[in-house]
Design a protein around this motif. Structure first.
Motif, PDB file in Angstrom:
ATOM      1  N   GLY A   1     -11.437  13.434  -2.658  1.00 18.07           N
ATOM      2  CA  GLY A   1     -11.674  13.140  -3.967  1.00 18.07           C
ATOM      3  C   GLY A   1     -11.140  14.253  -4.870  1.00 18.07           C
ATOM      4  O   GLY A   1     -10.689  14.197  -5.903  1.00 18.07           O
ATOM      5  N   LEU A   2     -11.313  15.613  -4.384  1.00 17.79           N
ATOM      6  CA  LEU A   2     -11.090  16.804  -5.346  1.00 17.79           C
ATOM      7  C   LEU A   2      -9.634  17.014  -4.980  1.00 17.79           C
ATOM      8  O   LEU A   2      -8.942  17.662  -5.890  1.00 17.79           O
ATOM      9  N   PHE A   3      -9.047  16.724  -3.905  1.00 17.35           N
ATOM     10  CA  PHE A   3      -7.700  16.946  -3.339  1.00 17.35           C
ATOM     11  C   PHE A   3      -6.686  16.148  -4.103  1.00 17.35           C
ATOM     12  O   PHE A   3      -5.420  16.726  -4.711  1.00 17.35           O
ATOM     13  N   LEU A   4      -6.975  15.206  -4.751  1.00 22.00           N
ATOM     14  CA  LEU A   4      -6.180  14.253  -5.563  1.00 22.00           C
ATOM     15  C   LEU A   4      -6.341  14.758  -7.029  1.00 22.00           C
ATOM     16  O   LEU A   4      -5.443  14.056  -7.636  1.00 22.00           O
ATOM     17  N   LEU A   5      -6.788  15.906  -7.206  1.00 23.11           N
ATOM     18  CA  LEU A   5      -6.531  16.486  -8.508  1.00 23.11           C
ATOM     19  C   LEU A   5      -5.063  17.211  -8.562  1.00 23.11           C
ATOM     20  O   LEU A   5      -4.648  17.692  -9.662  1.00 23.11           O
TER      21      LEU A   5
ATOM     22  N   MET B   1       5.169  10.652  -2.886  1.00 19.66           N
ATOM     23  CA  MET B   1       5.300  11.676  -1.859  1.00 19.66           C
ATOM     24  C   MET B   1       4.040  12.690  -2.132  1.00 19.66           C
ATOM     25  O   MET B   1       3.374  13.166  -0.992  1.00 19.66           O
ATOM     26  N   ALA B   2       3.769  13.079  -3.617  1.00 23.44           N
ATOM     27  CA  ALA B   2       2.568  13.881  -3.770  1.00 23.44           C
ATOM     28  C   ALA B   2       1.332  13.468  -3.279  1.00 23.44           C
ATOM     29  O   ALA B   2       0.529  14.219  -2.648  1.00 23.44           O
ATOM     30  N   ILE B   3       1.041  12.088  -3.485  1.00 22.34           N
ATOM     31  CA  ILE B   3      -0.509  11.500  -3.168  1.00 22.34           C
ATOM     32  C   ILE B   3      -0.396  11.451  -1.607  1.00 22.34           C
ATOM     33  O   ILE B   3      -1.265  11.716  -1.215  1.00 22.34           O
ATOM     34  N   VAL B   4       0.862  10.987  -0.799  1.00 21.40           N
ATOM     35  CA  VAL B   4       0.739  10.916   0.591  1.00 21.40           C
ATOM     36  C   VAL B   4       0.509  12.143   1.203  1.00 21.40           C
ATOM     37  O   VAL B   4      -0.626  12.184   2.185  1.00 21.40           O
ATOM     38  N   VAL B   5       1.327  13.022   0.885  1.00 22.87           N
ATOM     39  CA  VAL B   5       0.885  14.559   1.573  1.00 22.87           C
ATOM     40  C   VAL B   5      -0.468  15.106   1.262  1.00 22.87           C
ATOM     41  O   VAL B   5      -0.840  15.834   1.979  1.00 22.87           O
ATOM     42  N   THR B   6      -0.736  14.925  -0.179  1.00 27.04           N
ATOM     43  CA  THR B   6      -2.287  15.090  -0.568  1.00 27.04           C
ATOM     44  C   THR B   6      -3.139  14.614   0.210  1.00 27.04           C
ATOM     45  O   THR B   6      -4.166  15.329   0.841  1.00 27.04           O
ATOM     46  N   VAL B   7      -3.170  13.205   0.455  1.00 28.82           N
ATOM     47  CA  VAL B   7      -4.092  12.480   1.268  1.00 28.82           C
ATOM     48  C   VAL B   7      -4.069  12.954   2.882  1.00 28.82           C
ATOM     49  O   VAL B   7      -5.298  13.269   3.259  1.00 28.82           O
ATOM     50  N   ILE B   8      -2.972  13.191   3.222  1.00 24.35           N
ATOM     51  CA  ILE B   8      -2.891  13.714   4.634  1.00 24.35           C
ATOM     52  C   ILE B   8      -3.535  15.089   4.690  1.00 24.35           C
ATOM     53  O   ILE B   8      -4.130  15.391   5.808  1.00 24.35           O
TER      54      ILE B   8
END
Length: 293
Positions: A82-86, A215-222
């Motif tokens: 949740g916080l990393f998606l910032l 790409m930003a969301i995928v690498v952030t989620v991973i």
């Protein structure tokens, strides 16, 4: 000749493409697919890494889902996610600022790039000193001792805040790269039509940044789901396992306690969560692109 048959030239192109792809596919199979398959297989065994493996079926998974630590780790992974998606929106905001033509912008860019080149160990040590309750900068700023990493309620938030620093820099780089491919003519045409500010960003710029956003969301989620290094350095999963996550839980069981099969079961659950999220996100992206067409 039927419509499905290929010409000799097309067949040659297909063979050439297959030959060029074969080495990469072979390396991917050996170093990615095979270890994944072996890890899933190992999760059905009890093994300490030395003695012969003992097949126990689903016992590792039964024990895992009865383990309270699993649910602590899942909760912390959800906080991380949740916080990393910032970091993607923060990275986008910084990239839009750095994309301006201003005097001294190269120096400013280098300062924002710095967190990206720092290793996780360095970031962890810097923020451990920052959070130090006796001589840390945080205690000096608030005017009293703040044992952030020693408090079960706040330790995860403190570590995530530290991890956001380099992750935001990474997303910023992705968006800066994407901004170089934005069509300037479309922006100019939109300005002539009266679009400006947030409307210009939402209607013209963001649609062209979809690949960078993906790409930003995928690498952030991973990154959120496989978080390990900062937790190991800053809190070692404590206090009382309050900051542990699935990747650190797996490491503890497999390396510290020599339970390779149990650790493989945790790794399998973590991989399944990643695959489900990425598959869902890919499906959404494909559906949106199909709808736009």
């Amino acid at each position: 000749m039927t419509s499905n048959s290929k010409s000799p030239q097309q067949r040659r192109h297909t063979r050439a493409a297959a030959l060029f792809l074969a080495p990469a596919l072979l390396v991917f199979a050996i170093y990615v697919l095979y270890p994944i398959a072996q890890s899933i297989r190992l999760s059905f065994y009890e093994w300490d890494g030395i003695a012969p493996k003992e097949f126990i079926g689903l016992d590792n998974y039964r024990e895992l889902f009865d383990d309270d630590t699993l649910y602590k780790a899942l909760k912390n992974n959800a906080i991380w996610l949740g916080l990393f998606l910032l970091s993607p929106p923060l990275g986008l905001a910084i990239a839009l600022f750095l994309n301006q033509q201003m005097r001294g912008m190269r120096l400013v860019k280098s300062l924002f790039f710095m967190p990206f080149v720092l290793s996780g160990v360095v970031v962890g040590m810097v923020f451990t000193w920052f959070y130090d309750p006796t001589a840390g900068l945080l205690s000096w700023l608030v005017g009293r001792s703040v044992p952030l990493l020693g408090d079960e309620r706040y330790v995860t938030f403190g570590i995530v805040f530290a991890a956001l620093w380099p992750q935001t820099a990474y997303c910023m780089i992705l968006y800066l790269t994407g901004l170089t491919a934005v069509n300037a003519e479309q922006i100019e045409a939109a300005r002539i039509e009266g679009a400006q500010g947030f409307t210009l960003l939402r209607r013209v710029i963001l649609p062209q940044l979809k690949p960078a956003t993906f790409m930003a969301i995928v690498v952030t989620v991973i990154g959120a789901l496989r978080s390990f290094d900062l937790i190991s350095i800053m809190s070692d999963g404590g206090p009382y396992e309050s900051s542990t996550v699935l990747a650190f839980f797996m490491y503890e069981q497999a390396i510290k306690y020599h339970r390779q099969g149990y650790g493989a079961a945790i790794a399998t659950v973590l991989m399944a969560i990643m695959l489900v999220y990425i598959a869902w996100f890919l499906w959404r992206m494909i559906r949106e692109e199909t709808h736009d067409e």
